[in-house]
Scaffold this motif. Structure first.
Motif, short mmCIF file in Angstrom:
data_model
loop_
_atom_site.label_atom_id
_atom_site.label_comp_id
_atom_site.label_asym_id
_atom_site.label_seq_id
_atom_site.Cartn_x
_atom_site.Cartn_y
_atom_site.Cartn_z
N GLU A 129 7.55 9.66 9.67
CA GLU A 129 6.65 10.60 8.99
C GLU A 129 6.99 10.71 7.51
OE1 GLU A 129 5.56 15.39 9.06
OE2 GLU A 129 7.09 14.56 10.39
N LEU A 130 8.27 10.88 7.21
CA LEU A 130 8.67 11.00 5.81
C LEU A 130 8.33 9.75 5.04
CD1 LEU A 130 10.19 12.38 3.49
CD2 LEU A 130 12.31 11.42 4.42
N LEU A 131 8.55 8.58 5.68
CA LEU A 131 8.28 7.31 4.99
C LEU A 131 6.78 7.15 4.73
CD1 LEU A 131 10.67 5.00 7.02
CD2 LEU A 131 11.17 6.58 5.15
N SER A 132 5.97 7.63 5.65
CA SER A 132 4.52 7.55 5.45
C SER A 132 4.07 8.42 4.28
CB SER A 132 3.79 7.97 6.74
OG SER A 132 4.16 7.14 7.81
N CYS A 133 4.71 9.58 4.15
CA CYS A 133 4.37 10.46 3.02
C CYS A 133 4.79 9.82 1.70
CB CYS A 133 5.04 11.82 3.19
SG CYS A 133 4.44 12.78 4.59
N ILE A 134 5.94 9.16 1.71
CA ILE A 134 6.42 8.52 0.49
C ILE A 134 5.49 7.41 0.04
CG2 ILE A 134 8.29 7.04 -0.38
CD1 ILE A 134 10.24 8.78 1.13
N SER A 135 4.81 6.76 0.99
CA SER A 135 3.91 5.66 0.64
C SER A 135 2.75 6.12 -0.23
CB SER A 135 3.37 5.01 1.91
OG SER A 135 2.57 5.93 2.65
N CYS A 136 2.52 7.43 -0.33
CA CYS A 136 1.46 7.94 -1.20
C CYS A 136 1.77 7.72 -2.68
CB CYS A 136 1.22 9.43 -0.94
SG CYS A 136 0.68 9.81 0.73
N LEU A 137 2.99 7.38 -3.00
CA LEU A 137 3.36 7.11 -4.39
C LEU A 137 3.07 5.68 -4.80
CD1 LEU A 137 6.80 8.95 -4.33
CD2 LEU A 137 4.79 9.69 -5.61
N ASP A 138 2.66 4.85 -3.86
CA ASP A 138 2.46 3.43 -4.13
C ASP A 138 1.38 3.23 -5.20
OD1 ASP A 138 2.60 0.74 -3.97
OD2 ASP A 138 1.48 0.54 -2.11
N PRO A 139 1.67 2.47 -6.27
CA PRO A 139 0.69 2.29 -7.35
C PRO A 139 -0.33 1.19 -7.07
CG PRO A 139 2.73 1.19 -7.93
CD PRO A 139 2.98 1.85 -6.60
N LYS A 140 -0.23 0.48 -5.97
CA LYS A 140 -1.15 -0.62 -5.70
C LYS A 140 -2.59 -0.14 -5.60
CE LYS A 140 2.22 -3.45 -3.18
NZ LYS A 140 2.58 -4.04 -1.87
N LEU B 109 6.99 -0.79 4.76
CA LEU B 109 5.91 -0.30 5.63
C LEU B 109 4.68 -1.19 5.54
CD1 LEU B 109 6.15 3.56 5.06
CD2 LEU B 109 6.92 2.25 7.03
N ASP B 110 4.37 -1.66 4.34
CA ASP B 110 3.23 -2.56 4.18
C ASP B 110 3.45 -3.85 4.96
OD1 ASP B 110 1.92 -0.78 2.59
OD2 ASP B 110 2.53 -1.69 0.69
N MET B 111 4.67 -4.39 4.88
CA MET B 111 4.95 -5.64 5.60
C MET B 111 4.93 -5.44 7.10
SD MET B 111 7.81 -7.58 3.27
CE MET B 111 8.89 -6.17 3.14
N VAL B 112 5.39 -4.29 7.56
CA VAL B 112 5.34 -4.00 9.00
C VAL B 112 3.89 -3.95 9.47
CG1 VAL B 112 5.76 -2.21 10.72
CG2 VAL B 112 7.55 -2.83 9.12
N GLU B 113 3.05 -3.29 8.70
CA GLU B 113 1.62 -3.24 9.06
C GLU B 113 1.00 -4.63 9.02
OE1 GLU B 113 -0.03 -0.69 10.24
OE2 GLU B 113 1.83 0.48 10.13
N GLY B 114 1.44 -5.45 8.05
CA GLY B 114 0.94 -6.82 7.97
C GLY B 114 1.33 -7.64 9.19
N VAL B 115 2.57 -7.48 9.66
CA VAL B 115 3.02 -8.20 10.85
C VAL B 115 2.23 -7.76 12.08
CG1 VAL B 115 4.97 -8.48 12.43
CG2 VAL B 115 5.31 -8.69 9.97
N LYS B 116 2.01 -6.46 12.20
CA LYS B 116 1.21 -5.97 13.33
C LYS B 116 -0.20 -6.56 13.31
CE LYS B 116 3.52 -1.47 13.81
NZ LYS B 116 3.33 0.00 13.73
N PHE B 117 -0.79 -6.64 12.14
CA PHE B 117 -2.14 -7.19 12.01
C PHE B 117 -2.17 -8.68 12.38
CE2 PHE B 117 -5.33 -9.37 9.41
CZ PHE B 117 -6.49 -8.73 9.84
N LYS B 118 -1.18 -9.44 11.91
CA LYS B 118 -1.14 -10.87 12.22
C LYS B 118 -0.93 -11.12 13.70
CE LYS B 118 0.51 -12.39 7.67
NZ LYS B 118 1.63 -13.04 6.93
#
Length: 786
Positions: A612-623, A523-532
Motif C-alpha cells: 500500500e505504501l509503495l503504491s502511494c509513493i508511485s504517485c510521485l512518478d514524473p513519467k 512496481l512498474d516492472m512488476v506490472e509489466g511482467v504480469k502483463f507479459k
C-alpha cells in the motif's frame, strides 16, 4: 579557623548576644571578631556573616597591620596556586615535576608540599623561589613544556631524534601506507598464507616494500639507512593499524555524508570461508545532490543467528558511529524467518524501537521464490531441471569433454555458415560452453537453457560419445538415459516453455540488481511482467508450439503426428487406462498450469494490499507528465510518518502540492524525467527542493526505501574474494576493514594520506610523533604509480 584568626580583647566581657551587639567602652563601632568556639548552634540565631569584616577569613595580623593573599599575584606568577583550606600558596610546577634530588634545593618542600602562608614580603619570596636558570623551579618548568608538547616529550628527548630523522620517518611511513593501499585496492594478501596477528611471514607486503624502495631512490635510502633495526614498520600489527586507519576514515566520510538525513538498513548474513557467521550491513540514503547512495559499513561476526543477537550487533554499531535509530525509515532483508518474523524477527525488534522503519521484502528474492516455488510445486518442471543439471554435469565433467563440446560446436557453426543459415559478423558465433546453474540464483537457469538450446547438436554428440566410447558402465547408463530424455517431445516442450517464462522474469530480476533502482520503477516492472505473462497465456500458445515443432524437425526428434491423438496420463497405472489428448495435456495441464501458478504467486507476493505504501509513493512518478499524481494518496503517506511531518506540515502540504504539480506540469525539464531519482537530482540542481521542502521530503522517503538487497549480496560475494582458503585466519576486524576499503574504492581513493597518517599516529604512542602538515600535499595513491 583559630590558626590564623587573632582575637582582640573586648571592652566588656559579655559575648555577642544579638545582631546589634556593640562594645560599651568606645563611641566607635569596634571590629567584630569571629570566634568559632562561640558559634551559635541554631542557625536562626546566628549573627549574619556580613556583620563580620569582609576580609576576616584571609587576614593575618603583622604588628598593627592585617595582611592576606592577594589574587593579583596570579597575573605575575603563572605557577601560583592558593589553598583556601590551609590559607597557603603552592607551586603547581614544582608539585608536578620536582625531582627527589636536585642540588641544594632538593629539600625545600615549602611550595610543593607544606605551603607558604607568610604574607610579609611575598613578592621577593616568590622571586627567590623561582631562582636562576639552574633552580629546581626552572627545571620543573622545562619538564612542563616537554609535557605540553608531545613532539618534545621525554621519550623524544632521550631518543634525540633530529628533524632529518622525522622527515625520514614520514617518508618511510608514507611508503608503507602506499603499499598497504595498493594491497587493499587489489584485494591481495598481506602475509601470504597466514594472516593472523601472530604470523611472522611478511609475504606480499615485504616483497612490495623492497620493490617500491628499489624504484624510488629517496625511499630506498630511507629504507636502508635511516630506519633503526627495531623500527622497520613492517610488523603485522603496524599493517593492521594502517588498514584500520584507512577503513575508519572511509566510514567517517560515509557517516559525515549521511549527517542527520533519514536512511534505510539492509542486512544479510552468510558464512565465510572459515565457517564464521558474518552479518553484512549496508546503508541507503539520499545525498545532498539528490542521488540515491548505498554504502557498505561493515560485516559483524555473530556467534549465533538469532534475531536478538543481530539486533544487539546493530545497536552496538549504531552507537559506535553515532547513527540514531530514530532516523531509520526502511528495512530490507532477504526474507529469512529470523529477519522478517512477525513476532521475534529482526524486523519486529527494530519496529518496537522505531515504528517508522518500514519493512520491504527484497523484490528480487520474492521473484526467486516464485520460480523456486514453481519448480517445487510442479513435478514435471522439477523433473526437467534435474535432468538439465545432469546434462551439464556429464558434459562438463572433464577437460576432454569440454574440448569435444567446443570442437563439435565449432564444426556445426562452420556448416551452418556454409549453408547460409547463419550470418557472420563482429561478435557473432562466439565460442561458449554450457553455463552451470547456481543453487541460489535461479536467474542462472535461464542462461543454461539458452546455451543448451543453442548448442543442442554439440551436446548430443558429446553425450553420445560418452555412451559409445565410455569404459564405465555407470556413465554409459547415465548417458543412455539422458539421450532418451532429450529426444522426447515433452523435454523439448518444457525447454522452450521455461525459456519463454524465465526470459520474461529474468529481465525484472536483472533490473532489480541495479543500485539506483527505486520503488516506482520496480512496481512498474512488476506490472509489466504480469502483463507479459498474461499475454503469453492468452496469445502465446500457437507461437510456442510452432517453435517447438520446428526445433524437433531440425534435430530429428519424434513428435506427435496429431495433437488430438490420445495420450496415457503420466503418473497413473496403465491398468486404469486414464488417457487424454496431446493438445489437452500440453496446453492445459502444462502450459496453462505453469503460467497460472506463476501469475498467482506474482499477485500474492506483489499484491496491492501488501504494498500500500509503495503504491502511494508511485504517485510521485514524473513519467507521462505526472499522470499518476494523486494528492490524496500523498497526504496519506504523511499520516504514516508523523515523526517527519508535524500537524502544521500536513496542513501546509496540501497547498504546496497544488503549487508543485502546477509548476512541474508546465516545465518540460521536469515532466520529461524518467524516474523519481532523476526528478530528485533535477530538483536539487534547480534549487526547487528549497521551494517545495515538504514535497522533496516525500521524494526522499520514496528513494530511501530499499527494494532489493543486491548491494548486500555483492558484499557477500566480495567476502569470498577477500577471505580465501589461504587467508582463513584473518581476524574479524582486519577482515571487515579490508572489505570496506575494497568495496568503497571511490571513497578510499579520495582520502588524503595525511589524514590516514594522523589517525594512525593517534591510535597509540609511537616512537616518533608526526606533526600535522600545514597543507595537504600528498593525495592518496602516492607520487609513484604502483
Amino acid at each position: 579557623m583559630d590558626k590564623f584568626l587573632t582575637k582582640r580583647p573586648r571592652s566588656n566581657e559579655s559575648s555577642v548576644k544579638d545582631d546589634n551587639a556593640t562594645t560599651s567602652s568606645s563611641p566607635k563601632r569596634a571590629r567584630v571578631e569571629f570566634d568559632s568556639n562561640n558559634l551559635v548552634a541554631d542557625p536562626g540565631l546566628r549573627m549574619p556573616i556580613e556583620k563580620y569584616d569582609g576580609n576576616i577569613k584571609d587576614e593575618k595580623k603583622y604588628g598593627n597591620q592585617y595582611r592576606c593573599f592577594n589574587p593579583s599575584w596570579f597575573d605575575s606568577f603563572p605557577w601560583l596556586e592558593y589553598s583556601a583550606e590551609k590559607d597557603s600558596a603552592f607551586c603547581l610546577w614544582c608539585y608536578l615535576f620536582k625531582p627527589t634530588t636536585y642540588g641544594l634545593q632538593s629539600g625545600r618542600d615549602v611550595f610543593s608540599k607544606l605551603g607558604y602562608n607568610n604574607w610579609k614580603n611575598v613578592i621577593s619570596t616568590f622571586r627567590d623561589h623561582e631562582g636562576n636558570v639552574t633552580s629546581i623551579h626552572n627545571f620543573a618548568a622545562d619538564k612542563l613544556e616537554l609535557f605540553k608538547n608531545p613532539r618534545q616529550n621525554v621519550t623524544q628527548k632521550i631518543s634525540q631524534h633530529s628533524s632529518e630523522m622525522e622527515v625520514a620517518y614520514r617518508v618511510r611511513l608514507t611508503a608503507i601506507l602506499d603499499i598497504v593501499q595498493f594491497l587493499l585496492r587489489q584485494g591481495l594478501a598481506f602475509q601470504g598464507h597466514d594472516e593472523s596477528s601472530s604470523s611472522k611471514n611478511k609475504g606480499n607486503f615485504l616483497e612490495l616494500l623492497y620493490w617500491y624502495g628499489a624504484r624510488v631512490d629517496k625511499i630506498a635510502k630511507t629504507l636502508k639507512a635511516n630506519a633503526p633495526g627495531n623500527n622497520q614498520m613492517t610488523a603485522p600489527k603496524i599493517q593492521k593499524d594502517l588498514v584500520h586507519s584507512c577503513a575508519e576514515k572511509v566510514r567517517s566520510l560515509i557517516i559525515e555524508d549521511i549527517g542527520d538525513r533519514i536512511f534505510s538498513l539492509m542486512v544479510d548474513k552468510a558464512r565465510d570461508i572459515s565457517v564464521k557467521e558474518q552479518m553484512a550491513i549496508v546503508l541507503r540514503y539520499v545525498d545532498s545532490r539528490g542521488q540515491v547512495i548505498e554504502r557498505f559499513l561493515c560485516v559483524e561476526h555473530v556467534t549465533d543467528t538469532s534475531s536478538h543477537t543481530l539486533k544487539e550487533a546493530i545497536d552496538n554499531l549504531f552507537a559506535k558511529y553515532g547513527l540514531p535509530l530514530s532516523r531509520l525509515r526502511g528495512q530490507g532483508y532477504d526474507g529469512a524467518s529470523n529477519m522478517r518474523g512477525e513476532f521475534n524477527g529482526l524486523k519486529s525488534l527494530i519496529l518496537k524501537d522505531n515504528p517508522y522503519a518500514r519493512y520491504v521484502h527484497c523484490f528480487a528474492h520474492q521473484l526467486q521464490l516464485i520460480v523456486v516455488g514453481l519448480a517445487k510445486k510442479m513435478s514435471i518442471i522439477n523433473d526437467f531441471f534435474s535432468y538439465v543439471i545432469k546434462i551439464v554435469n556429464l558434459v562438463e565433467a572433464s577437460c576432454k569433454r569440454k574440448d569435444a563440446l567446443r570442437q563439435s560446436q565449432h564444426e556445426n557453426i562452420v556448416t551452418r555458415i556454409e549453408k547460409g543459415v547463419i550470418s557472420t559478423g563482429r561478435g557473432c558465433n562466439q565460442e561458449t560452453s554450457l553455463a552451470r546453474p547456481g543453487g541460489t540464483r535461479w536467474g542462472s537457469h535461464y542462461y543454461t537453457i539458452l546455451r543448451l538450446q543453442m548448442m543442442w547438436p554439440a551436446v548430443m554428440d558429446v553425450v553420445g560419445n560418452v555412451h559409445d566410447d565410455g569404459t564405465n558402465p555407470d556413465q554409459q547408463g547415465v548417458a543412455l538415459g539422458l539421450i532418451d530424455r532429450m529426444e522426447r517431445f515433452e523435454f523439448v516442450f518444457i525447454l522452450f516453455l521455461m525459456k519463454k517464462v524465465l526470459g520474461i522474469t529474468n529481465g525484472l530480476l536483472q533490473a532489480l540488481q541495479e543500485k539506483n533502482q527505486n520503488i516506482v520503477n520496480a512496481l512498474d516492472m512488476v506490472e509489466g511482467v504480469k502483463f507479459k505473462l498474461q499475454s503469453l497465456r492468452d496469445d502465446g500458445w500457437d507461437e510456442l508450439l510452432a517453435n517447438v515443432s520446428k526445433f524437433c524437425v531440425e534435430n530429428d526428434i519424434e513428435m506427435p503426428n496429431n495433437m488430438e491423438e490420445r495420450l496415457l496420463v503420466r503418473g497413473r497405472p496403465r491398468c486404469e487406462k486414464q488417457a487424454t489428448t496431446y493438445l489437452h495435456y500440453y496446453r492445459v495441464e502444462v502450459f496453462y498450469s505453469v503460467l497460472d501458478m506463476i501469475m498467482q504467486d506474482m499477485n500474492s507476493h506483489f499484491s496491492e494490499s501488501t504494498i500500500e505504501l509503495l503504491s502511494c509513493i508511485s504517485c510521485l512518478d514524473p513519467k507521462q507528465s505526472f499522470s499518476r499524481f494523486d494528492a490524496v494518496k500523498l497526504v496519506h503517506i504523511v499520516e504514516l510518518y508523523p515523526e517527519d511531518f508535524s500537524k502544521l506540515d500536513r496542513m501546509a502540504l496540501v497547498d504546496q502540492l497544488e503549487m508543485y504539480i502546477y509548476d512541474m506540469g508546465k516545465n518540460v525539464d521536469f515532466s520529461s524525467q524518467g524516474s523519481i531519482g532523476e526528478l530528485a537530482i533535477k530538483l536539487v540542481e534547480t534549487e526547487k527542493n528549497l521551494r517545495y521542502p515538504l514535497v522533496y521530503r516525500l521524494i526522499e522517503l520514496a528513494l530511501v526505501l530499499p527494494i532489493s538487497t543486491a548491494s548486500v549480496e555483492r558484499v557477500i560475494s566480495a567476502m569470498n574474494i577477500i577471505k580465501t582458503d589461504l587467508r582463513n585466519k584473518m581476524e574479524d576486524d582486519f577482515f571487515t576493514d579490508s572489505l570496506v576499503c575494497d568495496i568503497e574504492k571511490d571513497i578510499f581513493n579520495e582520502i588524503d594520506n595525511e589524514d590516514i597518517l594522523q589517525y594512525f599516529q593517534n591510535m597509540r604512542t609511537h616512537r616518533i610523533q608526526l606533526a600535522p602538515l600545514d597543507h595537504s600535499s600528498n593525495k592518496s595513491g602516492s607520487s609513484v604509480s604502483m
